[in-house]
Design a protein around this motif. Structure first.
Motif, short mmCIF file in Angstrom:
data_model
loop_
_atom_site.label_atom_id
_atom_site.label_comp_id
_atom_site.label_asym_id
_atom_site.label_seq_id
_atom_site.Cartn_x
_atom_site.Cartn_y
_atom_site.Cartn_z
N THR A 62 70.31 29.30 -1.35
CA THR A 62 70.24 28.42 -2.51
C THR A 62 71.63 28.00 -2.97
N ALA A 103 73.12 25.45 -0.64
CA ALA A 103 72.50 24.13 -0.81
C ALA A 103 73.04 23.43 -2.05
N ILE A 107 75.24 19.87 -2.32
CA ILE A 107 74.86 18.74 -3.18
C ILE A 107 76.01 18.39 -4.12
N TYR A 117 68.85 15.16 -7.01
CA TYR A 117 68.88 15.97 -5.79
C TYR A 117 68.52 17.43 -6.06
N SER A 160 64.70 17.57 -6.17
CA SER A 160 63.97 17.33 -4.92
C SER A 160 64.46 18.13 -3.72
N ARG A 161 65.73 18.52 -3.68
CA ARG A 161 66.29 19.13 -2.48
C ARG A 161 66.77 20.56 -2.64
N ALA A 162 66.93 21.01 -3.85
CA ALA A 162 67.37 22.39 -4.04
C ALA A 162 66.22 23.34 -3.68
N PRO A 163 66.51 24.40 -2.93
CA PRO A 163 65.44 25.30 -2.48
C PRO A 163 64.99 26.29 -3.55
N ASP A 198 59.71 12.07 -7.96
CA ASP A 198 60.99 12.75 -7.72
C ASP A 198 61.59 12.32 -6.38
N GLU A 199 60.75 12.20 -5.37
CA GLU A 199 61.22 11.74 -4.07
C GLU A 199 61.69 10.28 -4.15
N LEU A 250 65.24 9.48 -5.25
CA LEU A 250 66.35 9.65 -4.30
C LEU A 250 66.72 8.34 -3.58
#
Length: 146
Positions: free
Chosen positions: A55, A58, A62, A113, A116-119, A139-140, A143
């Motif tokens: 995490t 990631a 970002i 980001y 939507s992209r953080a694990p 949310d997607e 981006l």
């Protein structure tokens, strides 16, 4: 750049004061704090899970991309995990730059980001049981502007 993934709560005002104090030469500081919403009125808690190490890497990636795209003096990202009650802070983003447009754009980029992209995985626990929070198309879609 400071990235923190933590279970402990934080005080947004204190975090913003400390961030602003360490920024040299910035003409703008922008911050955003995300808060646990209870849209149904039945939420007992939201449990946020993550994989330590993965995490943080990631989030650093970002934030580094934001620094490459905009002229930033500094970035702060705080994201919590564990059980969170309604109205508790989930996360905070702060950006600093010489000009406000870079600070605003970078903060929005980071928020989109991170969402939507953080694990992170979110589970809502309520009077009606528990369920994982599904990703939202909106949310997607956010981006695509980046």
């Amino acid at each position: 750049m400071e990235i923190r993934v933590q279970s402990e709560t934080f005080l947004p005002g204190e975090e913003l004061d400390a961030f602003t104090a360490r920024v040299d030469g910035a003409g703008a500081v922008v911050s955003f704090t995300g808060i646990v919403r209870d849209d149904s009125g039945a939420l007992a808690e939201m449990v946020i899970e993550h994989y330590p190490g993965m995490t943080e890497r990631a989030l650093e990636k970002i934030a580094a991309e934001a620094c490459e795209r905009w002229s930033l003096a500094d970035v702060l990202v705080i994201h919590r995990f564990g059980p969170l009650a309604p109205n508790e802070q989930i996360m905070m983003v702060a950006t600093a730059s010489r000009h406000r447009k870079d600070a605003f754009d970078a903060a929005e980029f980071l928020m989109d980001y991170l969402k939507s992209r953080a694990p992170f995985w979110k589970k809502e626990r309520s009077r009606n049981g528990e369920s994982w929070v599904a990703a939202k198309d909106s949310d997607e879609d956010a981006l695509t502007r980046w």
